[in-house]
Each structure stands twice: as structure tokens, then as C-alpha cells.
Design a protein around this motif. Structure first.
Motif, PDB file in Angstrom:
ATOM      1  N   TYR A  47       1.056  -1.309   0.411  1.00  0.00           N
ATOM      2  CA  TYR A  47      -0.042   0.191   0.490  1.00  0.00           C
ATOM      3  C   TYR A  47       1.043   1.223  -0.284  1.00  0.00           C
ATOM      4  O   TYR A  47       0.609   2.256  -0.935  1.00  0.00           O
ATOM      5  CB  TYR A  47      -1.053   0.187   0.929  1.00  0.00           C
ATOM      6  N   LEU A  48       2.329   1.386   0.713  1.00  0.00           N
ATOM      7  CA  LEU A  48       2.954   2.137   0.679  1.00  0.00           C
ATOM      8  C   LEU A  48       3.729   2.756  -0.335  1.00  0.00           C
ATOM      9  O   LEU A  48       3.846   3.865  -1.215  1.00  0.00           O
ATOM     10  CB  LEU A  48       3.845   1.839   1.889  1.00  0.00           C
ATOM     11  N   ARG A  49       3.461   2.274  -1.293  1.00  0.00           N
ATOM     12  CA  ARG A  49       3.849   1.773  -2.822  1.00  0.00           C
ATOM     13  C   ARG A  49       3.446   3.615  -3.911  1.00  0.00           C
ATOM     14  O   ARG A  49       3.637   3.589  -5.082  1.00  0.00           O
ATOM     15  CB  ARG A  49       3.873   1.033  -4.053  1.00  0.00           C
ATOM     16  N   LYS A  50       2.095   3.552  -2.819  1.00  0.00           N
ATOM     17  CA  LYS A  50       1.143   4.695  -3.104  1.00  0.00           C
ATOM     18  C   LYS A  50       2.137   5.838  -2.981  1.00  0.00           C
ATOM     19  O   LYS A  50       1.834   6.975  -4.385  1.00  0.00           O
ATOM     20  CB  LYS A  50       0.068   4.964  -2.136  1.00  0.00           C
ATOM     21  N   PHE A  51       3.085   6.421  -2.455  1.00  0.00           N
ATOM     22  CA  PHE A  51       3.481   7.301  -2.420  1.00  0.00           C
ATOM     23  C   PHE A  51       5.081   7.307  -3.829  1.00  0.00           C
ATOM     24  O   PHE A  51       4.567   8.343  -4.640  1.00  0.00           O
ATOM     25  CB  PHE A  51       4.352   7.935  -0.679  1.00  0.00           C
ATOM     26  N   ASP A  52       5.267   6.297  -4.660  1.00  0.00           N
ATOM     27  CA  ASP A  52       6.334   6.221  -5.686  1.00  0.00           C
ATOM     28  C   ASP A  52       5.596   6.241  -6.512  1.00  0.00           C
ATOM     29  O   ASP A  52       5.500   7.393  -7.167  1.00  0.00           O
ATOM     30  CB  ASP A  52       6.657   4.963  -5.638  1.00  0.00           C
ATOM     31  N   ALA A  53       3.868   6.657  -6.424  1.00  0.00           N
ATOM     32  CA  ALA A  53       3.198   7.270  -7.213  1.00  0.00           C
ATOM     33  C   ALA A  53       3.276   8.216  -7.495  1.00  0.00           C
ATOM     34  O   ALA A  53       2.840   8.874  -8.234  1.00  0.00           O
ATOM     35  CB  ALA A  53       2.372   6.918  -7.448  1.00  0.00           C
ATOM     36  N   TRP A  54       2.480   8.765  -5.945  1.00  0.00           N
ATOM     37  CA  TRP A  54       2.495  10.183  -5.486  1.00  0.00           C
ATOM     38  C   TRP A  54       3.966  10.698  -5.569  1.00  0.00           C
ATOM     39  O   TRP A  54       3.887  11.931  -7.571  1.00  0.00           O
ATOM     40  CB  TRP A  54       2.320  10.549  -3.928  1.00  0.00           C
ATOM     41  N   ASN A  55       4.947  10.707  -5.938  1.00  0.00           N
ATOM     42  CA  ASN A  55       5.706  11.277  -6.286  1.00  0.00           C
ATOM     43  C   ASN A  55       6.444  11.429  -8.010  1.00  0.00           C
ATOM     44  O   ASN A  55       6.986  12.161  -7.975  1.00  0.00           O
ATOM     45  CB  ASN A  55       7.398  10.693  -5.681  1.00  0.00           C
TER      46      ASN A  55
END
Length: 348
Positions: free
Chosen positions: A96-104
Motif C-alpha cells: 500500500y505504501l507504494r502509493k507514495f512512489d506513484a505520488w512522487n
């Protein structure tokens, strides 16, 4: 910890509850909207942001100090989740924290599109995903959107971005690229969830998140006027629309709103839909969508308290806190009055 071993939700959820209790509340926000940036930083120094404010205070000041402190603190909090978790729970949180890769990725693309300098783009990055600092720094150094696509070639975003780049070039809008990033993230995320009782509610939450994302994207496309079929960037995994239904509804905002209102999310999104109809405000609609999703995650987390769902609920609540404080700091810097700033906040 690691993805090996036995899951330890009791321990992690207990730690998360303690962190959740320390988040800013509505009364804190009412105080902050009447402060200047320096006062906000001092207020943060007396809270869970003390370490970051003190560490960054010598290099930054004002809104820059607040933003860097917010992002570093959030990344540290989410790293703690992974340090605490073991087994399948670790894997679910990490995914789920890979969402921040998507965000970046989306933040860098938006920055290049707006011709922003790397320092400005960096203030919005959240280094809490799987990407290491070297890759994030290389993205910041990219000279063009094409360079970003090339740098991500070996990641889960590479192929979808390459496929969407032609649509971006022909339309001149970022929707194809942003949707490609979201779709890559959710398809990978949903494809790795085991079919067990503790994860059933988590999957239900993700289904709602995908539905909300598809609805938001369809409305953005409807308002953009771009000649893009929303079905081409439809995210699989929701239950509210099919790709063909979304393509049809995106051409008629009134029909799309009616479809959402008559769905299982109608009660949760009633205020957002009314705002969209009466004020014609897509921004307000998206803000209310966010609040509804946090409330939905809270409700599901209370139904199965010893699972990954309360952890994900905390992730959303922490994001909400950071976004609210950032909006207050930027609003005060821009000279907005407290009532104007409060209207920009996501408050449950």
C-alpha cells in the motif's frame, strides 16, 4: 521488520492507535488557521513534529520548514509501520505504501509540466515508498517528462507510462500519464491480496478507493474537454462502473452524479455530490471524496480491529493531517483569512 515470519497485527495496531491519538484534531486546526508560518512551526515543535522541526530549522524557515518537516515526519511514521510489522502484514503495508512512489512520479511530472524548478518539486515529495533516494533524486534531475518515463523503464510504471505518452503528446494534458500511474499501482496492489477473512474488509476498502478514483478521473476528463476516452484509463478492481459505462457517463456529468448517488456510496458521498451540483466545484468534490474515504476506512477498521485495515486507516488519517497543515501554512503565507483556509481543509 520483514515479510517473513508470522503476522503480528495485535502489536502493530496497538502502536498505530497510540500514533493516531497524537494526530492534530479540529481544535488544533482552528488555532493554526489564525497563526503565521513562524507560529505554526513553533506549534509543531511542541508536538510530534519536534524532531523534524529542530533538525531542519537551521536550513529552512517559514513555509519551507513546515513542508519539509511534514514530509519527513510522515515518511518516518510510515517507515515505523514497516519496522513494526512482520509476515503477511508487512507485505500488505509495504504494497500500500507504494502509493507514495506513484505520488512522487506524478508530482515530478506535474512539476516538469509546470516548468517548476527541482527545489520546488522536492518540497512535495514523500519518500515513503519503495523507490530509494537515488532514484527519487534522479527523477528530480530529469529535464523532461520523456526523461522521467525513460528513468522508470524498469519499474511497474515504465510500460504504462510509455504507452500513455503518445496520448499526452497529442492532447497536451496530463490525465493520460497520471491515470497510467494510478492504474499500474492499483493493478499491482489488488493482484497481491490473499483471499482470507482478515483481508476481506481491506479488499472492500480498496474497491471503494478504486471506485472513487475512477469517478474523480471521469469528472476531471469531463471538465478538461480533452478528446480522451476514460475507458482507456479505467482502473480495474472497482464495482461501481465498468470501463464502457464510465466512458458513456463521462460525457454527461449529471448522469455520472446520478449514478454515484444511486450507488452503495450514495450516502457517504451525498454532501460531495450536492456541492458538485450546487457550486459546480470539482475541487470541493474531490476534497469531500477524500474525507469520505477516510471515514469509510475508519468504519471498516472498527469492524475487524485486528487486521491491516486499521493500519491503512491510520495512513489515510496521517496524510489528511499533513495535507491540512500544509494547506494552512500555504494559505496563511498567501494572506487568506481563516474562514477561507478552513474551507480548504478535510475535517471529518
Amino acid at each position: 521488520m520483514s515479510a517473513t515470519g508470522t503476522s503480528n497485527p495485535e502489536y502493530v495496531v496497538a502502536r498505530v492507535r497510540a500514533r493516531r491519538a497524537a494526530l492534530f484534531d479540529d481544535e488544533d486546526y482552528r488555532k493554526l488557521v489564525r497563526m503565521g508560518p513562524a507560529e505554526i512551526a513553533r506549534f509543531m515543535e511542541e508536538s510530534s513534529y519536534e524532531t523534524e522541526i529542530n533538525a531542519l530549522g537551521a536550513r529552512h524557515s517559514g513555509v519551507d520548514l513546515i513542508e519539509f518537516a511534514l514530509n519527513r515526519n510522515m515518511a518516518e511514521n510510515f517507515d515505523d509501520l514497516l519496522r513494526w510489522a512482520d509476515g503477511q502484514l508487512y507485505d500488505l503495508i509495504a504494497r500500500y505504501l507504494r502509493k507514495f512512489d506513484a505520488w512522487n512520479v506524478k508530482t515530478v511530472i506535474r512539476g516538469l509540466y509546470a516548468d517548476s524548478d527541482p527545489e520546488t518539486i522536492e518540497t512535495d515529495l514523500i519518500r515513503a515508498g519503495e523507490f530509494d533516494d537515488r532514484l527519487v533524486d534522479r527523477l528530480l534531475e530529469a529535464g523532461s517528462i520523456q526523461d522521467v518515463v525513460d528513468l522508470l523503464d524498469r519499474t511497474m510504471f515504465g510500460e504504462p507510462l510509455a504507452d500513455a505518452y503518445g496520448d499526452y503528446e497529442s492532447t497536451g494534458v496530463l490525465v493520460p500519464l497520471e491515470n497510467a500511474v494510478d492504474r499500474a499501482f492499483y493493478e499491482r496492489l489488488l493482484g497481491g491480496i490473499p483471499e482470507t477473512e482478515p483481508t476481506a474488509l481491506y479488499r472492500e476498502f480498496l474497491t471503494a478507493e478504486v471506485d472513487f478514483r475512477n469517478a474523480r478521473n471521469a469528472l476531471r476528463l469531463a471538465r478538461s474537454g480533452a478528446d480522451i476516452d476514460p475507458g482507456d484509463y479505467f482502473i480495474e478492481g472497482g464495482k461501481l462502473f465498468s470501463a464502457s459505462e464510465l466512458s458513456q457517463l463521462a460525457t454527461d456529468v449529471d448522469q455520472l452524479v446520478d449514478a454515484i448517488r444511486e450507488s452503495t456510496y450514495g450516502d457517504d458521498l451525498s454532501d460531495a455530490l450536492t456541492e458538485l451540483e450546487e457550486a459546480d466545484s470539482l475541487i470541493e468534490f474531490e476534497r469531500t471524496l477524500e474525507a469520505a474515504l477516510v471515514a469509510y476506512a475508519d468504519r471498516l477498521g472498527s469492524q475487524f480491529p485486528v487486521s491491516v485495515t486499521p493500519v491503512i486507516s491510520y495512513v489515510l488519517a496521517k496524510e489528511r493531517e499533513v495535507n491540512n497543515i500544509r494547506a494552512i501554512a500555504r494559505g496563511r503565507e498567501a494572506g487568506l483569512d481563516p474562514d477561507e483556509i478552513e474551507a480548504e481543509l478535510v475535517i471529518l
